[in-house]
Design an enzyme around this catalytic site. Structure first.
Site, PDB file in Angstrom:
ATOM      1  N   THR A   1      10.404  14.120  25.486  1.00 56.30           N
ATOM      2  CA  THR A   1       9.729  15.159  24.704  1.00 56.30           C
ATOM      3  C   THR A   1       9.135  16.198  25.651  1.00 56.30           C
ATOM      4  O   THR A   1       8.484  15.856  26.637  1.00 56.30           O
ATOM      5  CB  THR A   1       8.618  14.516  23.831  1.00 56.30           C
TER       6      THR A   1
ATOM      7  N   SER B   1       7.603  24.045  41.315  1.00 56.33           N
ATOM      8  CA  SER B   1       6.549  23.241  40.697  1.00 56.33           C
ATOM      9  C   SER B   1       5.348  24.122  40.350  1.00 56.33           C
ATOM     10  O   SER B   1       4.898  24.907  41.193  1.00 56.33           O
ATOM     11  CB  SER B   1       6.135  22.161  41.707  1.00 56.33           C
ATOM     12  N   ALA B   2       4.837  23.973  39.112  1.00 57.98           N
ATOM     13  CA  ALA B   2       3.779  24.873  38.626  1.00 57.98           C
ATOM     14  C   ALA B   2       2.468  24.758  39.401  1.00 57.98           C
ATOM     15  O   ALA B   2       1.750  25.739  39.571  1.00 57.98           O
ATOM     16  CB  ALA B   2       3.518  24.595  37.147  1.00 57.98           C
ATOM     17  N   HIS B   3       2.177  23.532  39.909  1.00 60.69           N
ATOM     18  CA  HIS B   3       0.832  23.358  40.481  1.00 60.69           C
ATOM     19  C   HIS B   3       0.661  24.027  41.840  1.00 60.69           C
ATOM     20  O   HIS B   3      -0.441  24.077  42.377  1.00 60.69           O
ATOM     21  CB  HIS B   3       0.442  21.872  40.533  1.00 60.69           C
TER      22      HIS B   3
ATOM     23  N   CYS C   1       1.024  14.948  50.800  1.00 62.01           N
ATOM     24  CA  CYS C   1       1.644  13.696  50.366  1.00 62.01           C
ATOM     25  C   CYS C   1       1.719  12.707  51.518  1.00 62.01           C
ATOM     26  O   CYS C   1       1.751  11.509  51.293  1.00 62.01           O
ATOM     27  CB  CYS C   1       3.039  13.969  49.841  1.00 62.01           C
TER      28      CYS C   1
ATOM     29  N   GLN D   1       7.363  25.579  47.807  1.00 62.57           N
ATOM     30  CA  GLN D   1       6.295  26.338  48.482  1.00 62.57           C
ATOM     31  C   GLN D   1       6.486  27.856  48.380  1.00 62.57           C
ATOM     32  O   GLN D   1       5.545  28.615  48.576  1.00 62.57           O
ATOM     33  CB  GLN D   1       6.211  25.940  49.962  1.00 62.57           C
TER      34      GLN D   1
ATOM     35  N   ASN E   1       6.594  23.238  53.954  1.00 64.50           N
ATOM     36  CA  ASN E   1       5.251  23.003  53.435  1.00 64.50           C
ATOM     37  C   ASN E   1       4.208  22.797  54.522  1.00 64.50           C
ATOM     38  O   ASN E   1       3.033  23.023  54.306  1.00 64.50           O
ATOM     39  CB  ASN E   1       5.248  21.798  52.490  1.00 64.50           C
TER      40      ASN E   1
ATOM     41  N   GLY F   1       8.177  19.015  41.032  1.00 61.53           N
ATOM     42  CA  GLY F   1       9.124  19.434  42.060  1.00 61.53           C
ATOM     43  C   GLY F   1       9.926  18.238  42.558  1.00 61.53           C
ATOM     44  O   GLY F   1      11.134  18.317  42.781  1.00 61.53           O
TER      45      GLY F   1
HETATM   46  N1  PLP Z   1       8.745  20.027  47.924  1.00 61.57           N
HETATM   47  C1  PLP Z   1       7.841  20.662  48.686  1.00 61.57           C
HETATM   48  C2  PLP Z   1       8.310  21.589  49.761  1.00 61.57           C
HETATM   49  C3  PLP Z   1       6.473  20.456  48.468  1.00 61.57           C
HETATM   50  O1  PLP Z   1       5.571  21.075  49.224  1.00 61.57           O
HETATM   51  C4  PLP Z   1       6.076  19.554  47.436  1.00 61.57           C
HETATM   52  C5  PLP Z   1       4.645  19.253  47.219  1.00 61.57           C
HETATM   53  O2  PLP Z   1       3.857  19.178  48.147  1.00 61.57           O
HETATM   54  C6  PLP Z   1       7.079  18.940  46.666  1.00 61.57           C
HETATM   55  C7  PLP Z   1       8.401  19.200  46.938  1.00 61.57           C
HETATM   56  C8  PLP Z   1       6.729  18.013  45.544  1.00 61.57           C
HETATM   57  O3  PLP Z   1       6.309  18.731  44.408  1.00 61.57           O
HETATM   58  P1  PLP Z   1       5.530  17.969  43.235  1.00 61.57           P
HETATM   59  O4  PLP Z   1       4.157  17.706  43.730  1.00 61.57           O
HETATM   60  O5  PLP Z   1       5.549  18.930  42.067  1.00 61.57           O
HETATM   61  O6  PLP Z   1       6.302  16.749  42.935  1.00 61.57           O
END
Ligand code: PLP
Length: 398
Positions: free
Chosen positions: A247, A202-204, A335, A182, A154, A74
C-alpha cells in the site's frame, strides 16, 4: 550539550524536515487516508495526489512521470535496481562494474551477488575519489550487464563524471544505475542527457520525510534489444506497476513532492550560498589548524560537503567534543559511524588507516547560517587543540 544553541552540520546523514513539508504531510495524513488503489472517491483522491507527486518528482530530473517508482528508501531503490537487473539478465551475463567507494546500500547487495556466482569489478578511485573512465571502459566484458556508480559520494562529496559514464554504458549497451541519494535535489540531474537507466533517491536527504524513496526506471523497464530489463524483487499486490508491491505511502510521497518543489526553486541560490560557506570553512581550517588536510575533490564536490582530516586524533572524539559544544557533525557515513572500522571510502582515496580515523565530515544544509559557521569555526580549534594535548599519537611524534 549547550541547550541555548544547537547547530546541525550533519545534513548528509539526514535533514530536518522543512516546515512546509511537515504541513503538507500532516494535511495528507488527516485528509488523504484512502488507499490509492481503491475505487471509491477517498481512494481516487489519494490516487490523484500520487499522480501529481510523481509528476513533480519526475520533473526535477527531466524524467517521465510513469518512470518514477516509489519505494520505502534509497536503500530499497538500490536493492531493486541491483537485484532486479541482475536476476532478470543472468542469462545475458554475470558481470557488474561498480566503484570502491559506494554506499553500503550498493556495496553490500553487490557483495551478496558475488556469493551467488556474479563477478563484480570494484573500480579504484584517485586521491580525490574520482573514477577513471578509461578504467571503466577497460573493465567492460561481453558478460557485463550492469554498471552501478554513485552520483556523488556521501562521505567526501566527490561528484563522479556521470555524463561520461552514461555515454560509455550506452555505447556498450549496458544498463547504468546511479545512486543519486546525496545529489538529488542538491545539484542538477538530467536522466536523458546523462543516459541514466536507473536512479535511486531518498526524501529524507532533501528536507522530506524519512522512509520514502524513488527508483527511476527508464521507459518503464523496457529497452531496445533487451525487452524487459528489470524484474521486481518483492511479490504482493500490483502497486507501482508490479515493481514494488505494498500500500502506497501517499502522505509521505506528497511530502517528498513538496520537498522537491522547494528544492527546485531554491537550488540555484542554495548551490551558490552553500558553496561559499563550504569554501570558507575549508580555507579557514587549512590555513589555521596545523596538520589538517582536505579529503575529496577541491571543486568537483557537493556544495554542502566538507571532509577534513586532523592528524593525531580520532574523528569520533572530535564529534563528541563538538556535540558537547552544541554542534552536530559526523565522522563519515551515518550508517557506518557506529563501526570503528576505517572508512572504505577514505582507504580507497589512499589514506592510511590512522589518517582515516582522524576525519570529520561537516555537511551544510538549507537551514545553515553564516552565524552557525562562525560559531563552528570558533569552537573547532579549541576542540582539536584539547584532543591533541591528550593524544598518545601526538606525543609519539613529538
Ligand atoms: N545511498 C547513499 C549515497 C546514501 O548517502 C544513503 C544514506 O545515507 C543511502 C544510499 C541510503 O538511503 P536511505 O537512508 O533512504 O535508505
Amino acid at each position: 550539550m549547550n541547550d541555548s544553541k544547537y547547530i546541525y552540520l550533519d545534513n548528509a546523514a539526514t535533514t530536518p524536515m522543512d516546515p512546509k513539508v511537515i504541513e503538507e504531510v500532516n494535511i495528507h495524513f488527516r485528509e488523504t487516508y484512502g488507499n490509492s488503489s481503491s475505487l471509491h472517491s477517498v481512494g481516487q483522491k489519494a490516487g490523484q495526489i500520487l499522480l501529481k507527486s510523481r509528476e513533480t518528482i519526475a520533473s526535477l530530473i527531466n524524467a517521465k512521470r510513469d518512470d518514477i517508482y516509489f519505494t520505502s528508501s534509497g536503500t530499497e531503490a538500490d536493492n531493486i535496481a541491483i537485484f532486479g537487473v541482475t536476476s532478470k539478465n543472468k542469462e545475458r551475463g554475470n558481470h557488474i562494474i561498480t566503484t570502491s567507494i559506494e554506499h553500503h546500500a550498493v556495496e553490500n547487495p553487490l557483495k551478496e551477488l558475488e556469493t551467488r556466482g556474479f563477478k563484480v569489478t570494484f573500480l579504484p578511485v584517485d586521491k580525490y575519489g574520482l573514477i577513471n573512465t578509461k578504467d571503466l571502459e577497460n573493465a567492460i566484458t561481453k558478460k557485463t550487464i550492469l554498471i552501478s556508480i554513485m552520483y556523488a559520494n556521501n562521505e567526501i562529496g566527490t561528484i563522479e563524471p556521470i555524463k561520461e559514464i552514461g555515454a560509455i554504458a550506452k555505447k556498450h549497451d549496458i544498463i547504468f544505475h546511479t545512486d543519486a541519494v546525496q545529489a538529488f535535489g542538491k545539484i542538477p540531474i538530467d536522466v536523458y542527457d546523462m543516459n541514466i537507466d536507473l536512479l535511486s533517491a531518498s526524501a529524507h536527504k532533501l528536507y522530506g520525510p524519512k522512509g520514502v524513496g524513488i527508483l527511476y526506471i527508464y521507459n518503464k523497464g523496457i529497452r531496445n534489444g533487451w525487452g524487459k530489463y528489470i524484474e521486481p524483487i518483492m511479490y504482493g499486490g500490483g502497486h507501482e506497476k508490479n515493481m514494488r508491491p505494498s500500500t502506497v505511502n501517499v502522505p509521505g510521497i506528497a511530502g517528498f513532492a513538496k520537498a522537491v518543489e522547494i528544492a527546485k526553486e531554491e537550488m540555484p541560490k542554495e548551490i551558490q550560498r552553500e558553496t561559499k560557506m563550504r569554501d570558507k570553512i575549508i580555507t579557514w581550517i587549512l590555513e589555521n589548524i596545523e596538520d589538517s588536510f582536505l579529503n575529496g575533490h577541491p571543486t568537483q564536490r557537493l556544495p554542502n560537503n566538507i571532509n577534513l582530516g586532523f592528524k593525531y586524533i580520532e574523528g569520533e572524539s572530535i564529534v563528541l567534543d563538538l556535540d558537547a559544544e552544541g554542534i552536530a557533525t559526523s565522522t563519515g557515513s551515518a550508517c557506518s559511524s557506529e563501526s570503528l572500522e576505517p572508512s572504505h571510502v577514505l582507504l580507497a582515496i589512499g589514506l592510511k588507516p590512522e589518517e582515516s580515523h582522524g576525519s570529520l565530515r561537516v555537511s551544510l544544509g538549507r537551514f545553515t547560517t553564516e552565524e552557525d559557521i562562525d560559531y563552528f569555526l570558533e569552537k573547532l580549534p579549541h576542540v582539536i587543540e584539547r584532543l591533541r594535548e591528550i593524544s598518545p599519537l601526538k606525543k609519539e611524534v613529538n
